[in-house]
Design a protein around this motif. Sequence first.
Motif, PDB file in Angstrom:
ATOM      1  N   TRP A 105       0.806  -1.218   0.000  1.00  8.70           N
ATOM      2  CA  TRP A 105       0.000   0.000   0.000  1.00  8.70           C
ATOM      3  C   TRP A 105       0.843   1.275   0.000  1.00  8.70           C
ATOM      4  O   TRP A 105       0.491   2.214  -0.718  1.00  8.70           O
ATOM      5  CB  TRP A 105      -1.063   0.002   1.107  1.00  8.70           C
ATOM      6  N   PRO A 106       1.947   1.355   0.751  1.00 10.24           N
ATOM      7  CA  PRO A 106       2.682   2.623   0.718  1.00 10.24           C
ATOM      8  C   PRO A 106       3.274   2.939  -0.657  1.00 10.24           C
ATOM      9  O   PRO A 106       3.376   4.109  -1.045  1.00 10.24           O
ATOM     10  CB  PRO A 106       3.804   2.421   1.746  1.00 10.24           C
ATOM     11  N   THR A 107       3.623   1.909  -1.411  1.00 14.03           N
ATOM     12  CA  THR A 107       4.192   2.109  -2.743  1.00 14.03           C
ATOM     13  C   THR A 107       3.111   2.447  -3.764  1.00 14.03           C
ATOM     14  O   THR A 107       3.309   3.306  -4.623  1.00 14.03           O
ATOM     15  CB  THR A 107       4.944   0.836  -3.192  1.00 14.03           C
ATOM     16  N   LEU A 108       1.963   1.788  -3.667  1.00 14.58           N
ATOM     17  CA  LEU A 108       0.900   1.991  -4.641  1.00 14.58           C
ATOM     18  C   LEU A 108       0.160   3.308  -4.434  1.00 14.58           C
ATOM     19  O   LEU A 108      -0.319   3.915  -5.379  1.00 14.58           O
ATOM     20  CB  LEU A 108      -0.106   0.836  -4.588  1.00 14.58           C
ATOM     21  N   MET A 109       0.063   3.740  -3.186  1.00 11.09           N
ATOM     22  CA  MET A 109      -0.733   4.927  -2.885  1.00 11.09           C
ATOM     23  C   MET A 109       0.113   6.153  -2.546  1.00 11.09           C
ATOM     24  O   MET A 109      -0.341   7.270  -2.728  1.00 11.09           O
ATOM     25  CB  MET A 109      -1.717   4.625  -1.767  1.00 11.09           C
ATOM     26  N   ARG A 110       1.318   5.946  -2.049  1.00  9.35           N
ATOM     27  CA  ARG A 110       2.195   7.054  -1.669  1.00  9.35           C
ATOM     28  C   ARG A 110       1.412   8.200  -1.042  1.00  9.35           C
ATOM     29  O   ARG A 110       1.260   9.269  -1.628  1.00  9.35           O
ATOM     30  CB  ARG A 110       2.983   7.552  -2.870  1.00  9.35           C
ATOM     31  N   PRO A 111       0.885   7.975   0.138  1.00  9.99           N
ATOM     32  CA  PRO A 111       0.009   8.988   0.746  1.00  9.99           C
ATOM     33  C   PRO A 111       0.707  10.324   0.963  1.00  9.99           C
ATOM     34  O   PRO A 111       1.897  10.385   1.255  1.00  9.99           O
ATOM     35  CB  PRO A 111      -0.390   8.359   2.086  1.00  9.99           C
ATOM     36  N   ASP A 112      -0.065  11.354   0.794  1.00 10.93           N
ATOM     37  CA  ASP A 112       0.398  12.725   1.018  1.00 10.93           C
ATOM     38  C   ASP A 112       0.025  13.090   2.451  1.00 10.93           C
ATOM     39  O   ASP A 112      -1.149  13.261   2.764  1.00 10.93           O
ATOM     40  CB  ASP A 112      -0.283  13.657   0.022  1.00 10.93           C
ATOM     41  N   PHE A 113       1.008  13.200   3.306  1.00 14.96           N
ATOM     42  CA  PHE A 113       0.741  13.467   4.713  1.00 14.96           C
ATOM     43  C   PHE A 113       0.758  14.955   5.038  1.00 14.96           C
ATOM     44  O   PHE A 113       0.943  15.347   6.185  1.00 14.96           O
ATOM     45  CB  PHE A 113       1.748  12.723   5.596  1.00 14.96           C
ATOM     46  N   SER A 114       0.545  15.802   4.041  1.00 21.17           N
ATOM     47  CA  SER A 114       0.601  17.240   4.282  1.00 21.17           C
ATOM     48  C   SER A 114      -0.684  17.790   4.911  1.00 21.17           C
ATOM     49  O   SER A 114      -0.682  18.893   5.422  1.00 21.17           O
ATOM     50  CB  SER A 114       0.901  17.983   2.982  1.00 21.17           C
ATOM     51  N   SER A 115      -1.763  17.028   4.863  1.00 16.80           N
ATOM     52  CA  SER A 115      -3.006  17.491   5.479  1.00 16.80           C
ATOM     53  C   SER A 115      -3.482  16.478   6.515  1.00 16.80           C
ATOM     54  O   SER A 115      -3.163  15.298   6.452  1.00 16.80           O
ATOM     55  CB  SER A 115      -4.092  17.694   4.420  1.00 16.80           C
ATOM     56  N   MET A 116      -4.255  16.960   7.462  1.00 16.09           N
ATOM     57  CA  MET A 116      -4.785  16.086   8.515  1.00 16.09           C
ATOM     58  C   MET A 116      -5.739  15.048   7.932  1.00 16.09           C
ATOM     59  O   MET A 116      -5.759  13.904   8.370  1.00 16.09           O
ATOM     60  CB  MET A 116      -5.483  16.920   9.579  1.00 16.09           C
ATOM     61  N   ASP A 117      -6.517  15.421   6.911  1.00 13.13           N
ATOM     62  CA  ASP A 117      -7.434  14.465   6.276  1.00 13.13           C
ATOM     63  C   ASP A 117      -6.663  13.295   5.673  1.00 13.13           C
ATOM     64  O   ASP A 117      -7.062  12.142   5.815  1.00 13.13           O
ATOM     65  CB  ASP A 117      -8.259  15.145   5.174  1.00 13.13           C
ATOM     66  N   ALA A 118      -5.572  13.594   5.001  1.00  9.65           N
ATOM     67  CA  ALA A 118      -4.769  12.540   4.381  1.00  9.65           C
ATOM     68  C   ALA A 118      -4.130  11.660   5.444  1.00  9.65           C
ATOM     69  O   ALA A 118      -4.055  10.440   5.291  1.00  9.65           O
ATOM     70  CB  ALA A 118      -3.706  13.143   3.481  1.00  9.65           C
ATOM     71  N   LEU A 119      -3.687  12.263   6.521  1.00 14.15           N
ATOM     72  CA  LEU A 119      -3.081  11.503   7.607  1.00 14.15           C
ATOM     73  C   LEU A 119      -4.102  10.563   8.243  1.00 14.15           C
ATOM     74  O   LEU A 119      -3.823   9.397   8.498  1.00 14.15           O
ATOM     75  CB  LEU A 119      -2.508  12.461   8.651  1.00 14.15           C
ATOM     76  N   THR A 120      -5.301  11.058   8.457  1.00 13.20           N
ATOM     77  CA  THR A 120      -6.380  10.242   9.032  1.00 13.20           C
ATOM     78  C   THR A 120      -6.777   9.125   8.071  1.00 13.20           C
ATOM     79  O   THR A 120      -7.003   7.988   8.480  1.00 13.20           O
ATOM     80  CB  THR A 120      -7.599  11.119   9.346  1.00 13.20           C
ATOM     81  N   ALA A 121      -6.858   9.439   6.788  1.00 13.99           N
ATOM     82  CA  ALA A 121      -7.272   8.460   5.780  1.00 13.99           C
ATOM     83  C   ALA A 121      -6.242   7.353   5.603  1.00 13.99           C
ATOM     84  O   ALA A 121      -6.590   6.240   5.210  1.00 13.99           O
ATOM     85  CB  ALA A 121      -7.528   9.155   4.452  1.00 13.99           C
ATOM     86  N   ALA A 122      -4.991   7.640   5.904  1.00 15.70           N
ATOM     87  CA  ALA A 122      -3.921   6.656   5.683  1.00 15.70           C
ATOM     88  C   ALA A 122      -4.181   5.360   6.430  1.00 15.70           C
ATOM     89  O   ALA A 122      -3.753   4.299   5.996  1.00 15.70           O
ATOM     90  CB  ALA A 122      -2.575   7.237   6.073  1.00 15.70           C
ATOM     91  N   ARG A 123      -4.912   5.429   7.528  1.00 16.43           N
ATOM     92  CA  ARG A 123      -5.217   4.203   8.272  1.00 16.43           C
ATOM     93  C   ARG A 123      -6.067   3.241   7.441  1.00 16.43           C
ATOM     94  O   ARG A 123      -6.036   2.043   7.660  1.00 16.43           O
ATOM     95  CB  ARG A 123      -5.937   4.541   9.574  1.00 16.43           C
ATOM     96  N   SER A 124      -6.810   3.762   6.504  1.00 14.02           N
ATOM     97  CA  SER A 124      -7.678   2.922   5.671  1.00 14.02           C
ATOM     98  C   SER A 124      -6.979   2.373   4.442  1.00 14.02           C
ATOM     99  O   SER A 124      -7.469   1.428   3.825  1.00 14.02           O
ATOM    100  CB  SER A 124      -8.893   3.725   5.201  1.00 14.02           C
TER     101      SER A 124
END
Length: 140
Positions: A105-124
Motif C-alpha cells: 500500500w505505501p508504494t501503490l498509494m504514496r500517501p500525502d501526509f501534508s493534510s490532517m485528512d490525508a493523515l487520518t485516511a492513511a489508516r484505511s
Amino acid sequence: ADHGLDLAEKDFTVNTVAGAMKSFFSELPDPLVPYNMQLELVEAHSEYPGAPERPFPPDNPPQGSTTGRLRAFLAFPALRVFFRRVSRQQRANLMTSENLSICFWPTLMRPDFSSMDALTAARSYQGIIDLLIQQCPFFF
C-alpha cells in the motif's frame, strides 16, 4: 528493454519479483493510485461494512465512478496476476492478501501526509489494497 522476456523461465523468487515491482512503482512520477482518487476510495471503503472480510454481495455490488476507477486500477495486468498468484500460495509463502497489502500500500498509494485528512485516511489505505486484492475476481 526486452519486452519478450519470459519471467517464468528465469525462475525468480517471489521476493525478487515483489522487490522489482515495488521499485518500479516507487519510481513512477505519480502513485499508481492517484492522489485525487485516494480520499474517494477511503469514502467508498468506509461505506462497505465488513470490508475486506466478506465478498461483495452479488445483488448489491458497489456502484458509481469508484467501481469504474477500481477496475481501471486493477487493469494493470502484471499487478493483478502477481497478487493473485502470490496470495493463492499463502500456505507456502505466508503472503495473505493482508500481508501483500501491508507490503504494497505505501508504494501503490504514496500517501500525502501534508493534510490532517490525508493523515487520518492513511489508516484505511492498507484495508483498501487488501480489499482490492481479495475482490479482484469481482472486478474482472
